[in-house]
Design a protein around this motif. Sequence first.
Motif, short mmCIF file in Angstrom:
data_model
loop_
_atom_site.label_atom_id
_atom_site.label_comp_id
_atom_site.label_asym_id
_atom_site.label_seq_id
_atom_site.Cartn_x
_atom_site.Cartn_y
_atom_site.Cartn_z
N LEU A 199 24.01 -12.80 51.65
CA LEU A 199 24.40 -14.18 51.99
C LEU A 199 23.43 -14.84 52.96
N TYR A 233 29.31 -24.56 60.05
CA TYR A 233 28.99 -23.33 59.34
C TYR A 233 27.62 -22.84 59.80
N GLY A 235 26.48 -19.49 58.89
CA GLY A 235 26.01 -18.45 58.00
C GLY A 235 26.41 -17.07 58.47
N SER A 236 26.20 -16.08 57.61
CA SER A 236 26.58 -14.70 57.91
C SER A 236 25.39 -13.92 58.45
N ASN A 278 31.50 -21.73 50.71
CA ASN A 278 31.31 -21.61 52.14
C ASN A 278 32.04 -22.67 52.95
N LYS A 281 35.85 -21.73 52.83
CA LYS A 281 36.27 -20.43 53.36
C LYS A 281 37.16 -20.61 54.59
#
Length: 333
Positions: A199, A233, A235-236, A278, A281
């Motif tokens: 991801l 957001y 990110g992972s 995303n 989520k």
Amino acid sequence: MKRFLTIDDIIDVLHKIKQRGLGFLLSKLNIYGIKRTEKTFNQLDYESADWWIIPKVKQRWNLLISGNKNLDYKRYLVENHLQNRKGLRLISLGSGSSHHEIELAKYSNFEEIICVDIAGDRMLEAEARSNKLNLKNIKFVCADFNNYSIPKEYFDIVFFHASLHHFDNIESFVESTIKNSLKTDGFLVINEYVGATRLQFPKHQIAKINDALKIIPKKYRTRYKSNLLKRKYYGSGILRMIIADPSECIDSASILPAIHSNFYTIIEKPYGGNILMNVLKDISHHFTHLDSKKNLILEELFSLEDEYIANNSSDFIFGIYQKRSPTKNIVHS
């Protein structure tokens, strides 16, 4: 650029503790990666607020795959590509709760369906569900794939629903294991995440996700079972992903190149997810029941994703691929 730890990782850990309890978090400290993966998929009572719980999103997938918002990919597969075939043998690797495989088993086209997954509790649950339906053509095998022997040239279809992206060394896996298990004219069927490995989305994708998040009013951005507001957001991070589930998107960017170099494309339908997965989520529960305002919000999000995937590869694909070359490489609509 790879991200090893992000603010989203910290938020996600706090959120998981609230949703699944401290015991679940402690289970992730097991030194054996396979045990962490098994724990992830064995929890039966877990409820999520991911994009797949939204009926309107599912209708969008159907429309992009089959052309009909009420026709899902499984019925589309059987009615448009397997309609004249009987006695089919199918294996599903990483079948989880096997909902999709059980639906396929209801069709008379299939003589044998084998579901393989490491999550024993889910296999037992699936078997009980199939027994209630009196399905005789499906069976469930709890096994670590690395220790499971697949017969060569036995299956008509190798099937993956959201599981192929959990396999490592994709090129070798596709070229040897998948290809060798199929009959001469067998099919590989996938409904899969095929986006960035681990991801690790590019900056321009993360920017578009945040543009999309701004479309949603704050009252619809509170996270599921929490008062936390989804503000941005980030990110992972790779570290958290490896600790949570070492198999998650481990080599996902290699999926399509490996398939294209080993199979002929019968059909390939992109259906996005680059933005929607995303941005929605943890807040999808706000959109399971729609009023006119929420409906307009989703439509605006859909438009933003359509614009994005018009110039970028889709993160999710439905595809049917054939082992043997047909007369020519036909892509059906």
